[in-house]
Design a protein around this motif. Structure first.
Motif, PDB file in Angstrom:
ATOM      1  N   ARG A  77       0.834  -1.017  -0.098  1.00 33.74           N
ATOM      2  CA  ARG A  77       0.091   0.047  -0.410  1.00 33.74           C
ATOM      3  C   ARG A  77       0.762   1.201   0.000  1.00 33.74           C
ATOM      4  O   ARG A  77       0.300   1.776  -0.629  1.00 33.74           O
ATOM      5  N   TYR A  78       2.219   1.249   1.089  1.00 30.39           N
ATOM      6  CA  TYR A  78       2.950   2.548   0.698  1.00 30.39           C
ATOM      7  C   TYR A  78       4.362   2.461   0.018  1.00 30.39           C
ATOM      8  O   TYR A  78       4.977   3.585   0.597  1.00 30.39           O
ATOM      9  N   GLY A  79       4.364   1.463  -0.406  1.00 28.05           N
ATOM     10  CA  GLY A  79       5.779   1.492  -1.419  1.00 28.05           C
ATOM     11  C   GLY A  79       6.852   1.042  -0.238  1.00 28.05           C
ATOM     12  O   GLY A  79       6.906   0.868   0.570  1.00 28.05           O
ATOM     13  N   ASP A  80       7.799   2.597  -1.023  1.00 26.11           N
ATOM     14  CA  ASP A  80       8.951   2.382   0.158  1.00 26.11           C
ATOM     15  C   ASP A  80       9.049   4.139   0.472  1.00 26.11           C
ATOM     16  O   ASP A  80       9.755   4.516   0.930  1.00 26.11           O
ATOM     17  N   ASN A  81       7.806   4.481   1.090  1.00 28.03           N
ATOM     18  CA  ASN A  81       7.942   5.733   2.049  1.00 28.03           C
ATOM     19  C   ASN A  81       8.633   5.515   3.451  1.00 28.03           C
ATOM     20  O   ASN A  81       9.217   4.356   3.632  1.00 28.03           O
ATOM     21  N   GLU A  82       9.058   6.679   3.780  1.00 27.63           N
ATOM     22  CA  GLU A  82       9.792   6.918   5.214  1.00 27.63           C
ATOM     23  C   GLU A  82       8.877   6.554   6.318  1.00 27.63           C
ATOM     24  O   GLU A  82       7.671   6.499   6.300  1.00 27.63           O
ATOM     25  N   LEU A  83      10.090   5.833   7.608  1.00 30.69           N
ATOM     26  CA  LEU A  83       9.278   5.648   8.643  1.00 30.69           C
ATOM     27  C   LEU A  83       8.496   6.831   9.040  1.00 30.69           C
ATOM     28  O   LEU A  83       9.529   7.656   8.895  1.00 30.69           O
ATOM     29  N   PRO A  84       7.518   6.665   9.104  1.00 34.79           N
ATOM     30  CA  PRO A  84       6.678   7.606   9.934  1.00 34.79           C
ATOM     31  C   PRO A  84       6.908   7.682  11.869  1.00 34.79           C
ATOM     32  O   PRO A  84       7.049   6.752  12.267  1.00 34.79           O
ATOM     33  N   GLY A  85       6.513   9.564  12.367  1.00 35.73           N
ATOM     34  CA  GLY A  85       6.803   9.035  12.961  1.00 35.73           C
ATOM     35  C   GLY A  85       8.281   9.463  14.296  1.00 35.73           C
ATOM     36  O   GLY A  85       7.925  10.128  15.128  1.00 35.73           O
ATOM     37  N   VAL A  86       8.852   9.395  13.552  1.00 33.77           N
ATOM     38  CA  VAL A  86      10.608   9.897  14.205  1.00 33.77           C
ATOM     39  C   VAL A  86      11.486  11.045  13.224  1.00 33.77           C
ATOM     40  O   VAL A  86      11.465  10.728  12.205  1.00 33.77           O
ATOM     41  N   PRO A  87      11.408  11.890  14.168  1.00 35.58           N
ATOM     42  CA  PRO A  87      13.025  12.466  12.590  1.00 35.58           C
ATOM     43  C   PRO A  87      13.662  11.792  13.288  1.00 35.58           C
ATOM     44  O   PRO A  87      14.908  10.362  13.251  1.00 35.58           O
ATOM     45  N   LYS A  88      14.644  11.790  11.484  1.00 35.40           N
ATOM     46  CA  LYS A  88      16.250  10.700  11.225  1.00 35.40           C
ATOM     47  C   LYS A  88      16.775  10.912  11.966  1.00 35.40           C
ATOM     48  O   LYS A  88      18.028  10.408  12.559  1.00 35.40           O
ATOM     49  N   HIS A  89      17.093  12.282  12.123  1.00 37.39           N
ATOM     50  CA  HIS A  89      18.175  13.433  13.564  1.00 37.39           C
ATOM     51  C   HIS A  89      17.846  14.281  14.781  1.00 37.39           C
ATOM     52  O   HIS A  89      16.879  14.493  14.332  1.00 37.39           O
ATOM     53  N   VAL A  90      18.431  13.512  15.834  1.00 36.48           N
ATOM     54  CA  VAL A  90      18.275  14.063  17.074  1.00 36.48           C
ATOM     55  C   VAL A  90      19.155  14.634  17.555  1.00 36.48           C
ATOM     56  O   VAL A  90      20.296  13.343  17.855  1.00 36.48           O
ATOM     57  N   LEU A  91      20.147  16.252  17.861  1.00 35.98           N
ATOM     58  CA  LEU A  91      21.544  16.478  18.975  1.00 35.98           C
ATOM     59  C   LEU A  91      20.732  17.056  19.923  1.00 35.98           C
ATOM     60  O   LEU A  91      19.673  17.475  20.035  1.00 35.98           O
TER      61      LEU A  91
END
Length: 145
Positions: A31-45
């Motif tokens: 259904r969603y193909g290769d979409n990015e995983l939602p709900g969390v930022p990729k980077h946190v500093l």
């Protein structure tokens, strides 16, 4: 002067399934193909630089930064804005085991979304968003023996 920082990159390897049975929105889901995983930022500093005086007093600024947008839904149709929070900590470590601190967080009173409940497809009106803590002050005491 002493400093500490951490940088996290949140990503899932191609062979993993972070939520078995829930549908994998990143790796070939029908259904969603290769979409990015939602709900969390990729980077946190998160970083802090403390100056420690020999008398036991310490103080310094800190920052929490999520520099990029991330998605709130599996369809990758709604993004969450990046944010940066500034803080400051002051404390005292006594030689007899006592210590105390006061810390101000989000000193600029930035309005931001701290967490999001994930939906299949979201809109700005979806009830998925949890606000971050506004300007706040924390304090604490500790005794070590």
């Amino acid at each position: 002067m002493r400093s500490a920082s951490g940088f996290e990159r949140l990503d899932w390897p191609r062979h993993s399934r972070p939520c078995p049975g829930a549908g994998d929105a990143r790796h070939g889901d029908a259904r969603y193909g290769d979409n990015e995983l939602p709900g969390v930022p990729k980077h946190v500093l998160k970083a802090e630089a403390l100056h420690r005086h020999p008398s036991g007093v310490y103080l310094g600024p800190n920052v929490e930064w999520a520099p990029g947008r991330y998605f709130a839904d599996n369809a990758n149709s709604l993004t969450i804005d990046p944010y940066a929070l500034l803080g400051f900590r002051v404390g005292f470590d006594a030689k007899d085991g006592w210590s105390a601190y006061v810390e101000g967080r989000n000193l600029t009173d930035k309005r931001y979304i701290s967490t999001v409940a994930i939906a299949g497809t979201a809109t700005a009106a979806s009830q998925l968003f949890n606000p971050g803590q506004g300007r706040s002050v924390y304090g604490g005491l500790r005794y070590r023996w």
